[in-house]
Design an enzyme around this catalytic site. Sequence first.
Site, PDB file in Angstrom:
ATOM      1  N   HIS A  67       0.815  -1.219   0.000  1.00 15.57           N
ATOM      2  CA  HIS A  67       0.000   0.000   0.000  1.00 15.57           C
ATOM      3  C   HIS A  67       0.847   1.266   0.000  1.00 15.57           C
ATOM      4  CE1 HIS A  67       0.109   1.137   4.389  1.00 15.57           C
ATOM      5  NE2 HIS A  67       0.214  -0.162   4.606  1.00 15.57           N
ATOM      6  N   ASP A 177       5.912   2.235   7.046  1.00 15.35           N
ATOM      7  CA  ASP A 177       4.618   1.570   6.857  1.00 15.35           C
ATOM      8  C   ASP A 177       3.836   2.379   5.821  1.00 15.35           C
ATOM      9  OD1 ASP A 177       2.182   0.292   7.070  1.00 15.35           O
ATOM     10  OD2 ASP A 177       1.797   0.919   9.130  1.00 15.35           O
ATOM     11  N   GLU A 207      -5.267   1.647   2.504  1.00 16.41           N
ATOM     12  CA  GLU A 207      -5.129   0.469   3.364  1.00 16.41           C
ATOM     13  C   GLU A 207      -5.316   0.840   4.825  1.00 16.41           C
ATOM     14  OE1 GLU A 207      -2.980  -2.450   5.958  1.00 16.41           O
ATOM     15  OE2 GLU A 207      -2.670  -0.293   5.711  1.00 16.41           O
ATOM     16  N   GLU A 208      -4.813   2.006   5.209  1.00 16.21           N
ATOM     17  CA  GLU A 208      -4.820   2.390   6.617  1.00 16.21           C
ATOM     18  C   GLU A 208      -6.223   2.703   7.148  1.00 16.21           C
ATOM     19  OE1 GLU A 208      -2.491   2.008   8.566  1.00 16.21           O
ATOM     20  OE2 GLU A 208      -0.574   2.190   7.526  1.00 16.21           O
ATOM     21  N   ASP A 230       3.793  -5.977   3.688  1.00 14.12           N
ATOM     22  CA  ASP A 230       3.547  -4.927   4.676  1.00 14.12           C
ATOM     23  C   ASP A 230       4.593  -5.050   5.773  1.00 14.12           C
ATOM     24  OD1 ASP A 230       2.327  -2.776   5.999  1.00 14.12           O
ATOM     25  OD2 ASP A 230       0.311  -3.548   5.619  1.00 14.12           O
ATOM     26  N   HIS A 318       3.714   3.106  13.413  1.00 15.07           N
ATOM     27  CA  HIS A 318       2.761   4.216  13.511  1.00 15.07           C
ATOM     28  C   HIS A 318       3.303   5.362  14.363  1.00 15.07           C
ATOM     29  CE1 HIS A 318      -1.181   2.403  11.822  1.00 15.07           C
ATOM     30  NE2 HIS A 318      -0.121   1.874  11.228  1.00 15.07           N
TER      31      HIS A 318
END
Length: 351
Positions: A67, A177, A207-208, A230, A318
């Site tokens: 992604h 990410d 995607e998130e 990922d 994150h």
Amino acid sequence: MADYEFDFDLLAELTETSGVPGYEDRVREVVRREFESSVDEIRTDAMGNVVGTIAGDGDYSVAVAAHMDEIGFMVRHVTDEGFVQLDALGGWDPRVLKAQRVRIHTEDGDVPGVIGSPPPHTLSEEQKEATPKVEDVHVDVGLSGDDAKEAVTVGDVVTMDQTTREMGDVVTGKALDDRVCLFAMLQAAERIEDPEVTVHFAATVQEEVGLRGAKALGVDIDPNLAIALDVTVANDVPGFEAGDHVTELGEGTAIKLKDGSVITTPKVHRRLRSVAEEADIPHQSEILPAGGTDTAGFQNTHGAKPVGALSVPTRYLHTVTESAHVEDVDATIDLLTAFVESETGDHDYAY
């Protein structure tokens, strides 16, 4: 610094380029540029997914997905005093946001800002103990109320302002990410020539916020097999027991067995392991207790599909200091390339 074979400058460009869910424009242009020299066809759909296809012989096709989007924010309000309030796009831990630099992406260009953090010796005990929330965050853009409202509009998107650095044996920065896996996919596409099967390299969107781009692609390209890429948790840091590490940096690419959204097809992850062993590619197994990936977006969107996944072990997910070991990145590129090059369409992944 550990030895590695990949193009660090391209990885840094991908991670530092902005692209929150639904607004992946800038990183999408980088992906399209890189695909120009490596694939036979490039197309973009109505959601913004980019697919670069290398045509093979026969009808069998494999989708490889990573992604493009990163977690970020959207402006929800500008106060009369000139402070910008945010709505989250993706899963943020508000504890990591204090005193961070950001960029607000407006139609007239980027506006710099900082997320305010009052000095601790001016806070009451109640304020110190309060649980932070994203909606309580404010961005200071250094402008008066009128000027701030002129410069920033509700709906503008916001990303963290961070550079990607080499640090010992790791690379660290924002948006690893999933840009580190997007990078791995692009590097594999450069290496693969004349595959026996058609390969769709898919740079997915949103995607998130719910695997939305992959679900659409599962219908549109309808592959016979899907492999998602990922990052995954590496809690190999102080404060965690060994059983809670999930993965460890420097131990190789992670072959996913499950996460919170998918149980990968046993025959697929077993073949991934077999290819890794035959090619002497460092690898480890991944069992992620929570969180989802594009793997699930392909598994049953347009009928049942065999799926597998490779993950790059990453610390501090994150946050703006996500960190991945360079040798794990190399191993991910190597295994993805070896697996796709050895796919004939004749492997039986059925139960």
